[in-house]
Design an enzyme around this catalytic site. Structure first.
Site, mmCIF file in Angstrom:
data_model
loop_
_atom_site.group_PDB
_atom_site.id
_atom_site.type_symbol
_atom_site.label_atom_id
_atom_site.label_comp_id
_atom_site.label_asym_id
_atom_site.label_seq_id
_atom_site.Cartn_x
_atom_site.Cartn_y
_atom_site.Cartn_z
ATOM 1 N N PHE A 362 0.658 -1.189 -0.068
ATOM 2 C CA PHE A 362 -0.010 -0.040 -0.169
ATOM 3 C C PHE A 362 0.717 1.406 -0.173
ATOM 4 C CE2 PHE A 362 -1.854 -3.139 2.824
ATOM 5 C CZ PHE A 362 -2.738 -3.717 1.787
ATOM 6 N N CYS A 363 2.084 1.354 -0.685
ATOM 7 C CA CYS A 363 2.948 2.418 -0.653
ATOM 8 C C CYS A 363 3.339 2.828 0.709
ATOM 9 C CB CYS A 363 2.282 3.736 -1.483
ATOM 10 S SG CYS A 363 2.206 3.006 -3.333
#
Length: 439
Positions: A362-363
């Site tokens: 998710f970055c």
């Protein structure tokens, strides 16, 4: 009561794709259950209507005498007012249109006159840009209270210009005490920036009341996926900084040797702006403002509680949390399933049940590493989510744990896919779709 709340939200905020049917790997189709709002939300009906209304009048803005140009200019500048009202911005705060949250944060990073303090839980967009004048990282503790104490300690250790924090974690949805952090930052001589990409679609935010100095969010997460974002904040830093882009629209006058730059927001909006994107974002802000805050909160809390409790009741499913004392959380649930890689579960949910979730890191790689995870699954809810959707997801995960997948899956370069893949991935082959090839 459940049906009343679902109906109220659906009537006030119809989203595109609510009746979308998708193919299943085993044959047949089903209505798509979208649990990926945190990545990109579908457009509101009010947003697409605004775009359709403006398209015939689309023209270059600001310096055109033609009627269409005047209409486009009026819509573009009026969009700033819609965003200002949506956020209850202060008189000295300006609205700068950008491409997205990442663009907004990079713009502000070029304006900050000193070091920035950040947490290690941030999305990469609110972690990577702050190195230009120095980035100091605070490691989040197991509780919100201890995390706040660590922030205080870092801000008191030596001066910082800015405290940059997430409004709501893009991984778990947990919300920090923003008004308290704003007060702390100001007492320590710093300003505060809030990455509201995940917060703005779920919570009313008043910049006046909260004391937040700068805030950024993306249209594509706020039901306006037309390529626009905003940075809203105090004028002085924005006026003093070099223009984010050098070009037409950002200047008052240009000579061979000298240039007089315009003040913000024009100073940082060089080139032809995304007029349609700004209008779409404004329409989303107006639509969300029209929804009763209590109705919206009840819709989200009920569905989020149903989702988390349902997943937690399944053997081998573990919910992911940052803090043990979180007092608030938006409609996001991160989880893992014992014995299955997240990508495998996501592929199964899509292929066999027509359910869309997000998987991976998710970055937010530092956060996942701190939690001891190589990856997880994320289910996020929005205005189009219903109790039936939630029950479908819970039932599909329970079936996976109980019986396993009914199809074969394989990972190639980290991406899981059913083997064989029987679904078509072009819109002209999808049911009821327009003939436009993608990919």
């Amino acid at each position: 009561m459940t049906a009343v709340i679902d109906t109220a939200c659906a009537a006030l905020a119809e989203v595109s794709g609510s009746e979308l049917r998708v193919p299943l790997v085993q044959g047949g189709t089903t209505t798509y259950a979208n649990f990926d709002y945190a990545a990109s939300a579908p457009a509101l009906a009010q947003v697409t209507a605004r775009i359709e209304q403006l398209l015939p009048f689309y023209a270059s803005v600001h310096r055109g005498a033609g009627y269409a140009s005047r209409i486009s200019t009026e819509c573009y500048e009026a969009a700033r007012g819609s965003v200002t009202r949506f956020l209850d911005a202060a008189d000295d705060q300006v609205v700068v249109f950008t491409r997205n949250t990442t663009d907004s944060l990079n713009l502000l990073a070029s304006c900050v006159p000193g070091e920035t303090v950040v947490l290690d839980i941030e999305h990469h967009a609110n972690f990577l840009p702050w190195t230009r004048h120095g980035r100091r990282v605070v490691r989040a503790a197991d509780t919100v209270e201890e995390t706040v104490r660590r922030i205080v300690g870092e801000l008191c250790s030596r001066p910082a210009a800015l405290l940059a924090v997430t409004g709501a974690s893009n991984v778990t949805g947990e919300v920090l005490p923003l008004e308290r952090l704003a007060t702390i930052a100001h007492q320590c001589g710093a300003r505060i920036l809030v990455d509201a990409a995940q917060l703005a679609p779920h919570r009313r935010i008043s910049l006046r009341e909260s004391g937040i100095d700068y805030l950024a969010f993306s249209g594509h997460k706020l039901y306006a996926p037309f390529g626009a974002g905003v940075l809203v904040g105090c004028r002085d830093w924005l006026d003093a900084a070099e223009p984010y882009l050098a070009g037409g629209g950002a200047v008052r006058s240009v000579g061979v040797e000298t240039t007089e730059w315009a003040p913000a927001p024009q100073r940082h909006e060089a080139g032809s702006p995304n007029v349609l994107g700004a209008a779409a974002l404004a329409a989303a802000c107006e639509a969300l403002c029209a929804i009763d805050a209590d109705t919206l909160a009840a819709h989200e809390h009920r569905l989020a509680d149903r989702l988390r409790s349902g997943l937690a009741a399944i053997a081998g499913v573990r919910l992911v949390h940052i803090w043990s004392d979180s007092a608030d959380c938006v409609g996001i649930a991160a989880f893992t399933v014992d014995g299955f890689e997240p990508g495998h579960v996501a592929a199964y949910l899509s292929a066999e049940h027509g359910i869309g979730v997000r998987d991976g890191r998710f970055c937010a790689h530092p956060l996942l590493a701190a939690l001891g995870l190589d990856g997880a699954l994320r289910a996020s809810i929005g205005l189009g989510t219903t109790a039936a959707d939630v029950d479908r997801l819970i039932g599909a995960v329970a079936e996976l744990v109980r019986r396993g997948p009914s199809w074969n899956y394989a990972a190639t370069n980290g991406l899981w896919n059913p083997t064989p893949e029987t679904r078509a991935f072009s819109t002209d082959q999808a049911e009821g779709a327009a003939p436009c090839l993608v990919g």
